[in-house]
Motif scaffolding. Structure first.
Motif, PDB file in Angstrom:
ATOM      1  N   VAL A  45       0.971  -1.298   0.167  1.00 33.50           N
ATOM      2  CA  VAL A  45      -0.073  -0.418   0.105  1.00 33.50           C
ATOM      3  C   VAL A  45       1.358   1.619   0.034  1.00 33.50           C
ATOM      4  CG1 VAL A  45      -1.576   1.761   1.331  1.00 33.50           C
ATOM      5  CG2 VAL A  45      -2.092  -0.971   1.104  1.00 33.50           C
ATOM      6  N   ILE A  52       1.841   7.397  -6.612  1.00 29.57           N
ATOM      7  CA  ILE A  52       0.816   8.410  -7.228  1.00 29.57           C
ATOM      8  C   ILE A  52       1.025   9.538  -7.183  1.00 29.57           C
ATOM      9  CG2 ILE A  52      -0.655   7.342  -7.799  1.00 29.57           C
ATOM     10  CD1 ILE A  52      -2.489   7.976  -5.333  1.00 29.57           C
TER      11      ILE A  52
ATOM     12  N   ILE C  79      -3.742  12.458  -4.197  1.00 30.57           N
ATOM     13  CA  ILE C  79      -4.462  11.134  -2.958  1.00 30.57           C
ATOM     14  C   ILE C  79      -6.066  10.737  -3.175  1.00 30.57           C
ATOM     15  CG2 ILE C  79      -4.312   9.968  -1.404  1.00 30.57           C
ATOM     16  CD1 ILE C  79      -1.539  10.668  -0.933  1.00 30.57           C
ATOM     17  N   PHE C  83      -8.840   7.489  -5.476  1.00 30.80           N
ATOM     18  CA  PHE C  83      -9.290   6.917  -4.365  1.00 30.80           C
ATOM     19  C   PHE C  83     -10.881   7.431  -4.335  1.00 30.80           C
ATOM     20  CE2 PHE C  83      -5.228   5.982  -2.545  1.00 30.80           C
ATOM     21  CZ  PHE C  83      -5.748   4.606  -2.828  1.00 30.80           C
ATOM     22  N   SER C 132      -4.345  -0.918   3.654  1.00 30.45           N
ATOM     23  CA  SER C 132      -4.473   0.257   3.407  1.00 30.45           C
ATOM     24  C   SER C 132      -5.025   0.706   4.935  1.00 30.45           C
ATOM     25  CB  SER C 132      -5.599   0.938   3.007  1.00 30.45           C
ATOM     26  OG  SER C 132      -5.973  -0.118   2.565  1.00 30.45           O
ATOM     27  N   ILE C 157      -3.647  10.013   3.771  1.00 31.94           N
ATOM     28  CA  ILE C 157      -4.022   9.037   3.498  1.00 31.94           C
ATOM     29  C   ILE C 157      -4.892   8.315   3.726  1.00 31.94           C
ATOM     30  CG2 ILE C 157      -1.308   8.345   2.621  1.00 31.94           C
ATOM     31  CD1 ILE C 157      -1.162   6.937   5.255  1.00 31.94           C
ATOM     32  N   ALA C 160      -7.250   6.261   1.177  1.00 35.97           N
ATOM     33  CA  ALA C 160      -6.850   5.100   0.398  1.00 35.97           C
ATOM     34  C   ALA C 160      -7.373   3.894   0.475  1.00 35.97           C
ATOM     35  CB  ALA C 160      -5.531   5.243   0.309  1.00 35.97           C
ATOM     36  N   PHE C 164     -10.181   2.117  -1.628  1.00 38.67           N
ATOM     37  CA  PHE C 164     -10.871   0.550  -1.239  1.00 38.67           C
ATOM     38  C   PHE C 164     -11.793  -0.946  -1.673  1.00 38.67           C
ATOM     39  CE2 PHE C 164      -5.640   1.093  -1.834  1.00 38.67           C
ATOM     40  CZ  PHE C 164      -5.707   0.189  -3.364  1.00 38.67           C
TER      41      PHE C 164
END
Ligand code: NA
Ligand code: NA
Lengths: 428, 316, 202
Positions: A45, A52, C79, C83, C132, C157, C160, C164
């Motif tokens: 991960v 990115i 990010i 996502f 994650s 983050i 993420a 997912f």
């Protein structure tokens, strides 16, 4: 392990899985077998996110956004009308212009993906209208964009220069010769293509018409000024130039031409976000996959097995070419350079090869690899932006690959293609 | 076993030379193999640090400046004019400093890391388009610095416009002129070709780039004692090697730069010229005390005491 | 044969008001709500990114001060966009795939294959969700800060695992939709075939 990974990836790819799945599966198998279980998958991960995150990638969504605004509004059409007023009557003129525009834009913006969108976006519909077939158009756009790797400033050459300790200025100059040679070859091919497929030409424009086209394009001509002037003039970084284009496009389409409503602006931003996401998740998954290759030291094993230490100069150059070509088919070019250059450095050194020549050859292979199936960022970008099936995007590629590989071979036997300008510029 | 060791530079740069020596020593004195992973092959600085924390990597080299995101106290190495400018004093300082050898290890342990050593990588120099002899010469100069509050503060105090730029864009940025300056040790300026796109190298003596080698704590503590000693011995040999290697490296790098680009001007500021730069250090120190974590004051005081002890006190 | 190609203008925009969830009842309403939020995040994210980048230029030239958090803000936004976008793309069947062989097979094979694809993809997404979450937790535990913004790294983050998970959910629903309904579905709202049916000449 390598065999299981590549086998699984190709199989999943061919069965029609979303492209992120082969890459994720490849990394998963790698992580599980390297670390004997799922214990370290959080690092996978981490690598997806690391892929990115790089700041220079921000130019991609920005150019996508600017290009989309320009295409929905009038800017793009007016600029293309201007080009057509001068080249519309020439056989293959539009195709040659597209190839040239992709090369120049890619060189300046530093992003081949942004080029696919920003130049390919507006020009593709016009080429289709003019009678070129889509698979030719797509291949032309993707491959011409990749010439930009060779034209300065080139991020690939910067990374190579840093890793190998080679003069970046010399690399920049050495890239120009092969870059232009490829552009010339693409132009010749475009001309032959247009003749063979009997692509109709437009009647030659009068100077009056040309003046009118020029006048209509006056406002949109600000874009090349912002990009070229802004970047080479030291005002913007490429990413900032992209954002400045967004702002200028908004100004033109919302204020000057009054073509774009707030609602459309929202739709455009959303569609940019969507394209960015489907491409970037592949960039991220690709980074995780690169990690596995790097961690397992697969290149070292493969190259150790074929015995590069005992090869002559030509054999070394061919091995380097093949290694980078294959590497870039699967893995991000920057990572390939970072991993492979140090492995080859001692061999290059002891064979007395010119590191500038080697750097140019490597950059060319990187460019070829990025446009070559199965995995290639520019291919993904083209699929996402033009919403065409994968197979169609890559179907027109073979003639271009042949030309590119031809130049690659020429470069090995006639290094002067790259070194001539360098020697001229750096002569004592 | 196979041990993995990642660092932030290329194989033939200072961190790489250190790592190679360490590998050589470990492999000569044990049955273990050390695999080296140079810059970028396993991710960026923060990534390899995390991998060392989670035990994927056994060893990692990360500069305390980057570690600042994790251990705020480590940013002390960005306070200008704190470290001695004399190389011999510097080496002794790293070997004997209580702050480095006693106060930092527990802070690293809290992050699951065994601090093995810290060592200097060379005097940081500015490369610019115009001559720099006083802080005024940096006015309006867009100067690329790493994204770190103290570096930003330092260059602001010098009068420059600190401009964060991703590393990959620095060369191009200097060439086109978005930025007009950047700082790095001489060997790095040489290896990354920054001199090709700048005309002046200025030695203001404001800092010496420091880096640290760590092991994953659980891994290290799980080793039998003689292996721990073997590792520590290898680190010591590599430390001596890197200090010796660096003896004259700066001059050598500058020679190479001069040879490649005869038009470059390398300017070492006099003690007098450095004075106005030094006077800005106070403000940066204050900033460090604010953002440097719980032990900022204690670390800074101890560092100063240690420096005093090696005869390089800030009484200059 | 090739003269009739029209320029595709804005007609391929996704109209969120026409989105129909694959979930029944209240869950469906929540799902439609999430779809809307994803769309808004995508658009806002892109716009913010443009303005943030420009603001940095303005700061540098007009005020002689770079916004040194600008780069980190862009990282946070990319990010977020990625996502929010992968789930939105899954909803609308927009993920990139190589469908040449898939499209060439008979519907009798295509349908089970599509179910397999959706199930495997969903499984992979849930697996990544799990790890994650683990990654975000470990980041939170280590207390790493973004150097310029001085905020915890994990804040930027958290998208993420969320992305997912929602993507995995979409592929699960796609599998179910393919089992329960006729035709072959790329997502709960998209039937197979590219949205541009003119020349399906793969
Ligand atoms: Na370029
Ligand atoms: Na490729």
């Amino acid at each position: 392990m390598s065999l299981a990974i590549f086998g699984t990836m190709i199989l999943l790819l061919l069965l029609g899985f979303p492209m992120m799945i082969p890459l994720i599966a490849g990394s998963l198998i790698g992580f599980v077998s390297l670390f004997g279980g799922m214990g370290q998958l959080d690092t996978m991960v981490q690598q997806i996110l690391a892929g990115i995150r790089p700041a220079s990638l921000i130019a991609v969504p920005m150019f996508i956004f600017a290009a989309d605004i320009m295409t929905r509004g009038q800017s793009a059409a007016r600029l293309i009308d201007l080009v057509m007023a001068f080249v519309g009557h020439l056989k293959g003129g539009l195709a040659v212009s597209t190839a040239t525009a992709c090369t120049l834009f890619g060189a300046v913006s530093g992003s081949t993906q942004a080029t696919v969108v920003a130049v390919g976006g507006p020009l593709r519909p016009r080429m289709l209208q003019a009678g070129y077939k889509d698979n030719f158009v797509l291949a032309l756009i993707v491959n011409s964009s990749d010439i930009a790797f060779l034209i300065p400033p080139s991020i690939g050459m910067i990374i190579y220069g840093v890793v190998s300790g080679t003069s970046i200025s010399e690399l920049f100059i050495a890239g120009i010769g092969p870059g232009l040679l490829i552009l010339v070859l693409f132009s010749i091919y475009s001309y032959i293509y247009a003749r063979r497929h009997n692509v109709p030409v437009e009647p030659k424009s009068s100077w009056g018409e040309r003046a009118r086209a020029m006048q209509r394009a006056l406002w949109p001509l600000g874009f090349p000024v912002i990009i070229v002037g802004g970047i080479y003039g030291g005002i913007f970084s490429p990413t900032e130039a992209a954002a400045a284009c967004v702002l200028y496009a908004l100004f033109l389409e919302m204020v000057v031409f009054r073509e774009l409503s707030i609602k459309q602006l929202y739709a455009t931003a959303k569609s940019t976000g969507l394209i960015t996401a489907v491409v970037f998740i592949l960039v991220g998954a690709g980074a995780a996959f690169s990690y596995v290759i790097s961690f397992a030291q697969i290149p070292q094993q493969v190259l150790g097995a074929i015995g590069i230490d005992d090869m002559g100069p030509y054999a070394i150059l061919f091995t380097i070419s093949i290694a980078f070509f294959v590497g870039c088919m699967f893995v991000d070019p920057i990572v390939v350079i970072l991993i492979l250059v140090p492995i080859f450095a001692p061999v290059v050194d002891s064979a007395g090869l010119d590191p500038v020549l080697v750097g140019t050859i490597i950059t060319l292979q990187v460019a070829i690899g990025s446009a070559t199936p199965p995995f290639g960022c520019d291919i993904f970008t083209a699929i996402a932006v033009f919403k065409r099936p994968y197979a169609e995007v890559v179907r027109g590629t073979p003639p271009f690959i042949v030309m590119l590989l031809g130049v690659a071979v020429l470069l090995i036997f006639f290094p002067q293609i790259a070194l001539f300008l360098r020697d001229l510029a750096f002569a004592e | 076993d196979t041990w993995r060791y990642a660092f932030e530079e290329a194989m033939d740069e200072v961190q790489g030379i250190f790592a190679q020596k360490f590998k050589e020593e470990v492999e000569a004195n044990s049955d273990h193999t050390v695999q080296l992973f140079p810059f970028g092959t396993l991710g960026e600085s923060a990534d390899i640090m995390e991998q060392a924390q989670s035990g994927i990597l056994q060893f990692v080299d990360q500069s305390p400046g980057f570690t600042g995101a994790l251990i705020p106290e480590a940013q002390v190495f960005f306070v200008p004019y704190l470290l001695p400018q004399d190389e011999e004093q510097l080496a002794t300082f790293f070997e004997e400093s209580k702050a480095i050898n006693e106060m930092f290890p527990p802070l690293y342990e809290e992050q699951g890391l065994k601090l093995l050593t810290m060592f200097p990588e060379g005097e940081v120099m500015m490369t610019t388009q115009e001559p720099v002899e006083a802080p005024e010469d940096l006015n309006e100069v867009k100067f690329r610095v790493m994204t770190n509050p103290l570096l930003v503060e330092s260059y602001q105090a010098f009068g420059a416009t600190p401009t964060p730029l991703p590393w990959g864009e620095v060369y191009g940025g200097l060439q086109t002129g978005i930025i007009q300056g950047q700082e790095n040790p001489a060997f790095f300026i040489e290896s990354t070709k920054m001199y090709e796109v700048t005309d002046y190298i200025t030695r203001a003596g404001h800092n010496n780039f420091t880096t640290a080698v760590m092991a994953n704590l659980d891994f290290f503590e799980g080793l039998p004692e003689e292996e721990q000693t073997m590792i520590q011995d290898a680190i010591d040999v590599a430390f001596d090697h890197i200090i010796e290697y660096q003896d004259g490296l700066t001059e050598e790098s500058l020679e190479k730069i001069k040879e490649a680009k005869p038009s470059i001007t390398i300017n070492e500021l006099s003690e007098e010229q450095r004075q106005p730069f030094m006077e800005t250090a106070e403000g940066v120190e204050q900033e460090f005390l604010e953002i440097g974590g719980d032990q900022a004051q204690a670390i800074l005081d101890q560092m100063k005491a240690d420096l005093e002890a090696v005869g390089a006190g800030s009484d200059s | 044969m090739m003269a009739e190609v029209q320029v595709p203008a804005a007609d391929d925009d996704i109209d969120d008001s026409k989105y129909v969830s694959g979930l029944p009842g209240i869950l469906g309403i929540i799902d439609v709500g999430i779809a809307r939020i994803e769309a808004v995040l995508l658009a806002i994210g892109v716009l913010l990114m443009a303005f943030n980048t420009i603001a940095n230029v303005v700061g540098r030239y007009v005020f002689g001060n770079s916004l040194y958090f600008s780069e980190e803000l862009n990282q946070a936004l990319i990010i977020l966009i990625t996502f929010a976008g992968i789930s939105y793309a899954a909803r609308h069947g927009r993920h990139i795939r190589m469908s040449a062989i898939f499209d060439a097979t008979s519907p009798a094979i295509r349908k089970p294959l599509m179910i397999l694809i959706a199930v495997v993809t969903a499984a992979a997404m849930f697996l990544l969700t799990w790890y994650s979450v683990e990654y975000v937790m470990s980041q939170a535990g280590r207390g790493r800060l973004l150097p310029a913004m001085q905020i915890p790294v994990w804040w930027i983050i958290v998208w993420a695992p969320l992305g997912f998970f929602l993507t995995g959910l979409q592929y699960s629903l796609t599998a179910i939709k393919n089992v329960l309904h006729e035709n072959i579905w790329l997502s709960t709202s998209t039937m197979e075939g590219y949205d541009d049916p003119r020349e399906e000449e793969v």
